[in-house]
Design a protein around this motif. Structure first.
Motif, mmCIF file in Angstrom:
data_model
loop_
_atom_site.group_PDB
_atom_site.id
_atom_site.type_symbol
_atom_site.label_atom_id
_atom_site.label_comp_id
_atom_site.label_asym_id
_atom_site.label_seq_id
_atom_site.Cartn_x
_atom_site.Cartn_y
_atom_site.Cartn_z
ATOM 1 N N ASP A 77 -18.816 -29.016 3.516
ATOM 2 C CA ASP A 77 -17.865 -29.574 2.630
ATOM 3 C C ASP A 77 -17.509 -29.286 1.927
ATOM 4 O O ASP A 77 -17.133 -28.082 1.047
ATOM 5 C CB ASP A 77 -19.340 -29.794 1.632
ATOM 6 N N GLY A 79 -15.054 -30.861 -0.231
ATOM 7 C CA GLY A 79 -14.907 -31.438 -0.863
ATOM 8 C C GLY A 79 -13.862 -32.489 -1.131
ATOM 9 O O GLY A 79 -13.595 -32.695 -0.573
ATOM 10 N N ARG A 80 -13.038 -32.783 -1.666
ATOM 11 C CA ARG A 80 -11.477 -33.356 -2.447
ATOM 12 C C ARG A 80 -10.717 -32.093 -1.928
ATOM 13 O O ARG A 80 -9.767 -33.374 -1.042
ATOM 14 C CB ARG A 80 -11.467 -33.599 -3.507
ATOM 15 N N ARG A 82 -11.113 -32.218 1.137
ATOM 16 C CA ARG A 82 -10.948 -32.547 3.103
ATOM 17 C C ARG A 82 -10.042 -33.350 3.311
ATOM 18 O O ARG A 82 -9.994 -34.333 2.131
ATOM 19 C CB ARG A 82 -12.515 -33.698 2.661
ATOM 20 N N ALA A 107 -16.457 -22.687 -5.705
ATOM 21 C CA ALA A 107 -16.233 -24.253 -4.965
ATOM 22 C C ALA A 107 -14.908 -24.582 -5.738
ATOM 23 O O ALA A 107 -15.810 -25.633 -5.864
ATOM 24 C CB ALA A 107 -17.735 -24.855 -4.862
ATOM 25 N N HIS A 109 -13.063 -26.891 -5.412
ATOM 26 C CA HIS A 109 -12.837 -28.031 -4.162
ATOM 27 C C HIS A 109 -14.292 -29.282 -4.617
ATOM 28 O O HIS A 109 -14.003 -30.498 -4.320
ATOM 29 C CB HIS A 109 -12.984 -27.589 -2.777
ATOM 30 N N GLY A 110 -15.162 -28.884 -5.509
ATOM 31 C CA GLY A 110 -16.337 -29.669 -5.419
ATOM 32 C C GLY A 110 -17.416 -29.723 -4.276
ATOM 33 O O GLY A 110 -18.026 -30.415 -4.493
ATOM 34 N N GLY A 111 -17.292 -28.657 -3.491
ATOM 35 C CA GLY A 111 -18.511 -29.257 -2.367
ATOM 36 C C GLY A 111 -19.046 -27.608 -2.179
ATOM 37 O O GLY A 111 -19.263 -27.504 -3.215
ATOM 38 N N GLU A 112 -19.119 -27.398 -1.578
ATOM 39 C CA GLU A 112 -20.369 -26.707 -1.002
ATOM 40 C C GLU A 112 -19.752 -24.995 -1.156
ATOM 41 O O GLU A 112 -18.274 -24.619 -0.660
ATOM 42 C CB GLU A 112 -20.614 -26.385 0.192
#
Length: 192
Positions: A77, A79-80, A82, A107, A109-112
């Protein structure tokens, strides 16, 4: 108890060809043709699974595998980020990309984080060690890389040094805490 975990990376699609983060989506024509040609070449297993992405599910279907969806085999994941290409993100957020590449707990990107991905996939791998026999799963390259890093207790940074080709087979055999790995066997069409 020894278990055999076989991970097949999915076939090619347009997002992967463009080096986009989270390369989900339908297989491209060439990827689907290669997967269909390789149907019947996967090893037999007691259980079959797949990551939930369209790319993994369509690859499993083209290979003729009836799979169970495994949420823990989901791609990384991001996040942004993607759907974006690495060069696009690096141009806009060079410091964030450097942090992401250099710190396994970052992280931006705000994901994992990479550590979170490796922990999640490691949990799935450990759960397989409690089962008898074998499992074959279609899983994205990031998941395969994370499984190898976890299985061999490698430093998390080793993730960045592993390449996983489309329609390749990676095997982990052993048990939780002691795995052996066989990397990169290519699934190819059988000779007629």
């Amino acid at each position: 108890m020894t278990v055999r975990v076989m991970l097949v990376s999915p076939a090619m699609n347009a997002a992967l060809r463009e080096a986009r983060f989270d390369g989900d989506g339908p297989l491209d024509r060439a990827g689907e043709q290669r997967a269909r040609a390789a149907a019947g070449t996967t090893p037999t297993a007691g259980r079959y699974a797949s990551g939930p992405s369209e790319r993994c599910l369509r690859t499993a279907e083209a290979l003729g595998l009836a799979v169970r969806h495994e949420p823990d085999l989901a791609d990384w994941d991001l996040g942004r980020w993607r759907g974006l290409r690495l060069d696009e993100v690096a141009g806009r957020e060079p410091e964030a990309v450097a942090e992401w590449l250099g710190d396994p707990v970052a992280a931006p990107h705000g994901g994992e984080s990479l550590r979170d991905l490796t922990t999640r996939v490691g949990g799935w791998l450990a759960a397989q060690a409690d089962a008898e026999g074998s499992v074959l799963a279609v899983a994205g390259p990031s998941v395969v890389r994370a499984a190898v890093v976890h299985g061999l207790a490698l430093p998390t940074a080793a993730f960045w040094r592993l390449d996983v080709a489309p329609l390749s087979l990676t095997e982990l055999s052993g048990r939780s805490g002691r795995w052996n790995v066989r990397l990169g066997q290519q699934l190819t069409a059988r000779d007629s």
